[in-house]
Structure formats: structure tokens, C-alpha cells
Scaffold this motif. Sequence first.
Motif, PDB file in Angstrom:
ATOM      1  N   ASP A 318       1.252  -1.031  -0.106  1.00  0.00           N
ATOM      2  CA  ASP A 318       0.152  -0.753   0.269  1.00  0.00           C
ATOM      3  C   ASP A 318       0.763   1.349  -0.174  1.00  0.00           C
ATOM      4  O   ASP A 318       0.275   2.170  -0.062  1.00  0.00           O
ATOM      5  CB  ASP A 318      -0.837  -0.329   0.591  1.00  0.00           C
ATOM      6  N   GLU A 319       2.037   1.019  -0.251  1.00  0.00           N
ATOM      7  CA  GLU A 319       2.902   1.980  -0.182  1.00  0.00           C
ATOM      8  C   GLU A 319       3.817   2.689  -1.392  1.00  0.00           C
ATOM      9  O   GLU A 319       4.659   2.646  -1.896  1.00  0.00           O
ATOM     10  CB  GLU A 319       4.107   1.823   0.994  1.00  0.00           C
ATOM     11  N   LEU A 366       8.200  10.671   0.796  1.00  0.00           N
ATOM     12  CA  LEU A 366       8.289   9.628   0.661  1.00  0.00           C
ATOM     13  C   LEU A 366      10.031   9.538  -0.166  1.00  0.00           C
ATOM     14  O   LEU A 366      10.929   8.572   0.670  1.00  0.00           O
ATOM     15  CB  LEU A 366       8.184   8.029  -0.093  1.00  0.00           C
ATOM     16  N   LEU A 367      10.296  10.470  -0.726  1.00  0.00           N
ATOM     17  CA  LEU A 367      11.535  10.976  -1.383  1.00  0.00           C
ATOM     18  C   LEU A 367      12.273  11.774  -1.275  1.00  0.00           C
ATOM     19  O   LEU A 367      13.944  11.531  -1.241  1.00  0.00           O
ATOM     20  CB  LEU A 367      11.220  11.358  -2.661  1.00  0.00           C
ATOM     21  N   ALA A 381      13.032   1.524  -5.084  1.00  0.00           N
ATOM     22  CA  ALA A 381      11.744   1.346  -5.645  1.00  0.00           C
ATOM     23  C   ALA A 381      10.634   2.138  -5.416  1.00  0.00           C
ATOM     24  O   ALA A 381      10.265   1.779  -4.453  1.00  0.00           O
ATOM     25  CB  ALA A 381      11.511   0.212  -7.328  1.00  0.00           C
ATOM     26  N   VAL A 382       9.738   3.001  -5.785  1.00  0.00           N
ATOM     27  CA  VAL A 382       8.704   3.796  -5.365  1.00  0.00           C
ATOM     28  C   VAL A 382       7.623   3.691  -6.722  1.00  0.00           C
ATOM     29  O   VAL A 382       7.533   3.792  -7.764  1.00  0.00           O
ATOM     30  CB  VAL A 382       8.487   5.120  -4.957  1.00  0.00           C
ATOM     31  N   MET A 450      -6.939   4.520  -6.709  1.00  0.00           N
ATOM     32  CA  MET A 450      -6.911   5.603  -5.852  1.00  0.00           C
ATOM     33  C   MET A 450      -7.275   5.744  -4.613  1.00  0.00           C
ATOM     34  O   MET A 450      -5.840   6.660  -3.152  1.00  0.00           O
ATOM     35  CB  MET A 450      -7.915   6.963  -6.262  1.00  0.00           C
ATOM     36  N   ARG A 451      -7.591   5.603  -3.674  1.00  0.00           N
ATOM     37  CA  ARG A 451      -8.696   5.626  -2.512  1.00  0.00           C
ATOM     38  C   ARG A 451      -7.614   4.827  -1.464  1.00  0.00           C
ATOM     39  O   ARG A 451      -6.740   5.536  -0.228  1.00  0.00           O
ATOM     40  CB  ARG A 451      -9.874   4.901  -2.275  1.00  0.00           C
ATOM     41  N   LYS A 452      -6.997   3.254  -2.279  1.00  0.00           N
ATOM     42  CA  LYS A 452      -5.939   3.036  -0.931  1.00  0.00           C
ATOM     43  C   LYS A 452      -4.861   3.313  -1.076  1.00  0.00           C
ATOM     44  O   LYS A 452      -3.833   2.271  -0.431  1.00  0.00           O
ATOM     45  CB  LYS A 452      -6.473   1.370  -1.936  1.00  0.00           C
TER      46      LYS A 452
END
Length: 510
Positions: A318-319, A366-367, A381-382, A450-452
Amino acid sequence: MDKNYSLYYIKRNVIRITLLIVILCLVLGYFSIMERTSGTIRVVFPPAATSSNMYPSSKIKINCSTWRKPLHNVSALSSQITLAPDRFLYPGLIFGPNNQIIGLFQSIYVAIRLNRTLVVPRFGTHYTEGEIQSVPDYQRIDVDHLCSFVSCISIEGFHKKCNGSMDVVFQAMLSKMRDVKKFQRDTKMHIIMNEEYKLSDYFVGNSLQSSEKRTNKANIPFYPCCNNKTSFNWLSSNQQVIRRTFNTTASCALFASAYQPLTLMSKGQIAIPLDKNYTKVRQIKDDRLYMAIINSVRRPKCITQLADAYIDANIGTDEFVAVHWRYDTDDWLRVFRNQKKYELCEVITNITSEDVARAIINNLPLLHDKNAMHSRNISAAVSVYIATPPSLKEFKLEIFDHLENLDSRIKKVPLDLDVYLSKSVFNKCWNSTGWVSLPDILSLIEMEIMRKSKYFFYSYESTWSDNIRPLRWTRSEGKIQRLFEASILDLSKTVMKKRIKRNRLLHLKK
């Protein structure tokens, strides 16, 4: 004679063959039309995978039973908010699919404040799909989830209770006659109107401030809340005002053109369910009740299941980052040009795909948080998922190219949603359950993705994004936490301005 007879014989057979071909074409055309109107449109996907190694598989199995039409025994469900069983409100929904959902939110609120059982309505396809088709409730929302929150009745039950006719129309905004006729077709119910009144294209009422109700010549009362100079005069959410405005003992009501008549808005708020100890509905504050209503309107279970399976197979966590770029010329920009918001349109047309990519890179926490990257083991990786209208597919691919060039840690979700759906299990569910619109399915699944997501860059002035944002929260250690979100348009606009300023300076130096 023999020669003439042979020519006659040949001509007769040619005519017969020609007639047979024409009849065959007509028959095939008829079945093609019937197939489309019945909701069993043939869908052409990329070829399904022949090997499990070709496409990532998911541990989540798709269950076709979740796609089927419910039994519509919704009145038997136990609801958190119980409303009068002999008074009803049918939401007359208009405009695009996400506008219809907003209309449903507002209709539920009015039904609760008026103590009227909600009739679960039919929806409609988007006009960009061609002729608008009626969409059953179970193909847009989780009916059981909604009706566990508020007292509901099916259209069939509504028709039976009201003897096939609606005896009052609540006018939420200017209502076109063609829309009212559609509401009649969807419910198979009749609103008595004389021929003279049918000639009018609009139901036009007095302003909200007027305490008088307007009655047409057929003695069907209309309770207007809109000034005839504009379609968007808002009705106060105050329950006393609503009850006074729509004060009638008539049992079977149509809430006509219920798009956005109330002052209530969802932007910037979280849709948290009501606690179980909420028993006195009249004491619930307007905004609190509205957010609980939004929480009660969820996407169908099969859509949630498909989104979970897609994420599990193609992202695995979920990240991930989700981006919605709504601004296509075919629909969004056309509407806003009509509303004379030229400045905003000009900004959007000047934003490049690289501007959007830089906006994401510059503002993704996150970056830039080394501790977060290390603790989550995401240094390599993202994953990024981008949702756009179909006409912006090339623009989306350009954004991905720039993202990967700007930061090597960024990776595109490997498998497109439509390719993932080409798996035979989806085709089996689709073909056996009579869903009306494939674009609806794709859009609803993307909304769930999108929601998750952990990080969401939404589109400003988009009802698609607006219907996702309130549901993006999580409960951790007993506390409600909002997930990250930011306006991709505002961030891209900032990048664009800096780029233009930088280019001007370079030009001046030359």
C-alpha cells in the motif's frame, strides 16, 4: 423459349439471394443493437494470458457472485438510521457518474431530515459513451452497505407502495423536462401533468425565500428552492429550513435534479461513520451527518475486489503513489470554457508533462525523508499509478518517462489495468452478469486504487477526485489519520511558473 426461361430463372435466383443477404444483415444488425441495449456489450481486450508467467497473478480470487444483481430485499436490512416506512424520496440524479454520486449524497441527507425512506435510484452512463443508458444501482454502489446505514427501499418496492405514481416533486434546482421523463422511465412511475405544462422545457419555481408553494394546473405541487435566473441557488442544510421548504404530507416524492442544491460540501473533510450510540438523528450536526452519509456510499464489492487483486498482483504494497490528472480537452476543459473560467484553462494548457513529473518528485514526502525510506525498505523503487481520461494516454506516458528520468527510484506500475482485466476470469464475470458500461468498471476500479494509495495527488475541480478524498483515512491506535494528499494542479502550476521565469532569465542573458 429455353433461353428466355434460363434468363428468367437466373434473374429470379439473383433476386432471391439478394433478399436473403439483406434479411440476414437486418437480423444481424438487430441482434447487435439488442446486445448493446441489454448491457451485454462485447468487450475487446488484449489477448488473455496463456501462461501464469506472462502476467502477475494475485492471491485474491475474483468471485463472480459479487457481480450479480442483489435480491433487492433492502427493506429487510437493519439500518442504523430508521426512517418513516410510509413516506419515500426518490433521488432524480443528473449529469455525469460522479455528479450523480454527489446527488445521491445530498438526496440521502434530505431524506433523513424529512424522515422519508430512501428509494435506491438508477444511475446513468456518461454522455461521452454515446446515448445515455440507465445503470442499475448495484453497478455503481454497494447497496447493502448503504442500506445498513439508512432505511432503503427498492424501485420495485417504491412502485408497489405508491401504486405506480409519484404525488409530489421537490424541485432542488431548475429541472429539464427530459430529465423528469427519464426519472419516470427509470421508476416506471407516472407524474400527472397536463398537456399545456408538458410544453415547458423547465420546471421553474419561485426563489427559496418564498414561503409559498407553487402548484401547476394539474394540482401536482412543486416545492422550488431555486431562483429562475440561475440553476445553483443553494438550499440551507438546516433541518428546519428543509422541512419548511418541503412541507407536505404526500407520501411519494421525487427529488428532481438533485445535483448540488445544499450548502454542504465534502472538500477537506473526512467521511467517518457514525458511532453506534448515535440514536437521535435530529441532534447530529449537519456536517457530521453528511460525512457519515458519504461513508455509507461505497463502490460495489466486486470493484473493491478487483482493485485489491490488481494492487496485490502489480504493486504488492500500500506504499504506492496515485496521481489523477483530469484535465482533458474533450470533456473537462470544454465544460470549464463554457463556464468562462478562461484563466484556469489557460494555466492547464501551458502545463507540460515534465512540469507534472517535477511536481510529483518535488512534493512526494517518501523521496525526501531518508528515515521513512529506510524504515519502509523502499530505497530501490516507488510505484506510481496515474489515472487519466483515455484521451490523455500519451500525456500520461510522457509523465512516466520524465518521472523515471528525474528519479531512478520511481517505477511505473508494470501492467495497465485494461490489460490486467483481459484475464478470462474478468471476461467471465463481465459476460455473465449484464453490466452496462465497461468505462464505468475501469473508472470505479481506478477510484478504488486511488483511495487505497498511501500518497494521492488529486485533481482540483474534479468530482472524480472529490469523491475519493473523504474516504482516504485510516484508524491507527484508536486515532483517525488522514492519508497524504495534494493538488497536482497547484503543484504543477508552481513548477510551470518557475520554468517560465527561468526561461525568461536565460533569454535575457542571451
